[in-house]
Scaffold this motif. Structure first.
Motif, short mmCIF file in Angstrom:
data_model
loop_
_atom_site.label_atom_id
_atom_site.label_comp_id
_atom_site.label_asym_id
_atom_site.label_seq_id
_atom_site.Cartn_x
_atom_site.Cartn_y
_atom_site.Cartn_z
N ASP A 20 21.76 51.35 49.17
CA ASP A 20 22.93 51.81 49.91
C ASP A 20 24.06 50.80 49.71
N LEU A 21 25.22 51.30 49.37
CA LEU A 21 26.36 50.42 49.26
C LEU A 21 27.08 50.33 50.59
N LEU A 22 27.29 51.47 51.21
CA LEU A 22 27.96 51.53 52.51
C LEU A 22 27.05 52.29 53.45
N LYS A 23 26.82 51.71 54.63
CA LYS A 23 25.88 52.32 55.56
C LYS A 23 26.41 52.13 56.98
N ILE A 24 26.27 53.19 57.79
CA ILE A 24 26.58 53.07 59.20
C ILE A 24 25.30 53.28 59.99
N GLU A 25 25.14 52.50 61.03
CA GLU A 25 23.94 52.59 61.87
C GLU A 25 24.35 52.66 63.34
N SER A 43 27.05 49.60 63.80
CA SER A 43 27.39 48.68 62.71
C SER A 43 27.82 49.43 61.47
N VAL A 44 28.65 48.77 60.67
CA VAL A 44 29.05 49.24 59.35
C VAL A 44 28.63 48.15 58.36
N PHE A 45 27.77 48.51 57.43
CA PHE A 45 27.25 47.55 56.46
C PHE A 45 27.79 47.82 55.06
N TRP A 46 28.05 46.74 54.34
CA TRP A 46 28.32 46.78 52.91
C TRP A 46 27.18 46.01 52.30
N GLY A 47 26.22 46.72 51.69
CA GLY A 47 24.98 46.07 51.28
C GLY A 47 24.27 45.60 52.52
N GLU A 48 24.02 44.30 52.61
CA GLU A 48 23.36 43.72 53.79
C GLU A 48 24.35 43.09 54.77
N LYS A 49 25.64 43.13 54.44
CA LYS A 49 26.65 42.45 55.25
C LYS A 49 27.21 43.38 56.33
N LEU A 80 25.81 56.55 49.12
CA LEU A 80 25.23 56.03 47.89
C LEU A 80 26.31 55.85 46.82
N PRO A 81 26.18 54.84 45.99
CA PRO A 81 27.16 54.61 44.93
C PRO A 81 27.22 55.79 43.96
N GLY A 82 28.43 56.05 43.45
CA GLY A 82 28.61 57.09 42.44
C GLY A 82 28.77 58.49 42.99
N ASN A 83 28.82 58.64 44.29
CA ASN A 83 28.98 59.95 44.91
C ASN A 83 30.33 60.05 45.60
N PHE A 84 30.80 61.29 45.75
CA PHE A 84 32.00 61.57 46.52
C PHE A 84 31.55 62.22 47.82
#
Length: 133
Positions: A2-7, A59-65, A27-31
């Motif tokens: 996951d590149l961008l994830k909301i939890e 939370s909003v994550f970029w990778g693990e951040k 997921l990367p590469g999708n619109f």
């Protein structure tokens, strides 16, 4: 990955809950298209993802951040480097040329080449035939 994830993302205004415990992985590469009736929380979601509005919880994550754990300055730097918005309306400065409208958000970046940036932007927008710069 996951590149961008909301939890568990929730947004409240006063006592009104706009979004409640939303979780999703981009997921990367999708619109992705976010649509729905007025007042359903589309703008609130985009503002949380774009680091413009802190969610009430979640939370909003970029990778693990976790992006909302960054300092204000680090969030601003991240937003400047990685986040773009495509608005329904053009939101252009009317008395500026196409070139200057493209360069405006890049003006604060120390590592851009204006000619390269303009060519890439116009290519992405399929506007390379424009000569109004």
């Amino acid at each position: 990955m996951d590149l961008l994830k909301i939890e568990g993302l929730s947004v409240k205004y006063s006592e009104k809950t706009i979004l409640s415990k939303i979780s999703f992985s981009f997921l990367p590469g999708n619109f992705y298209l976010i649509k729905g009736p007025s007042g359903i929380g589309k703008t609130s979601l985009i503002n949380c993802l774009g680091l413009l509005k802190k969610p009430s919880s979640g939370s909003v994550f970029w990778g693990e951040k976790n992006l909302w754990e960054l300092s204000d300055n680090d969030r601003a730097d991240f937003r400047h480097s990685y986040i773009s918005f495509v608005f329904q309306k053009n939101n252009l400065v009317e008395n500026m040329s196409v070139k200057n409208n493209i360069l405006l958000p890049l003006a604060t970046s120390s590592d851009y080449n204006s000619d390269h940036a303009i060519k890439n932007y116009l290519k992405l927008r399929d506007c390379s035939r424009l000569k109004t710069c």
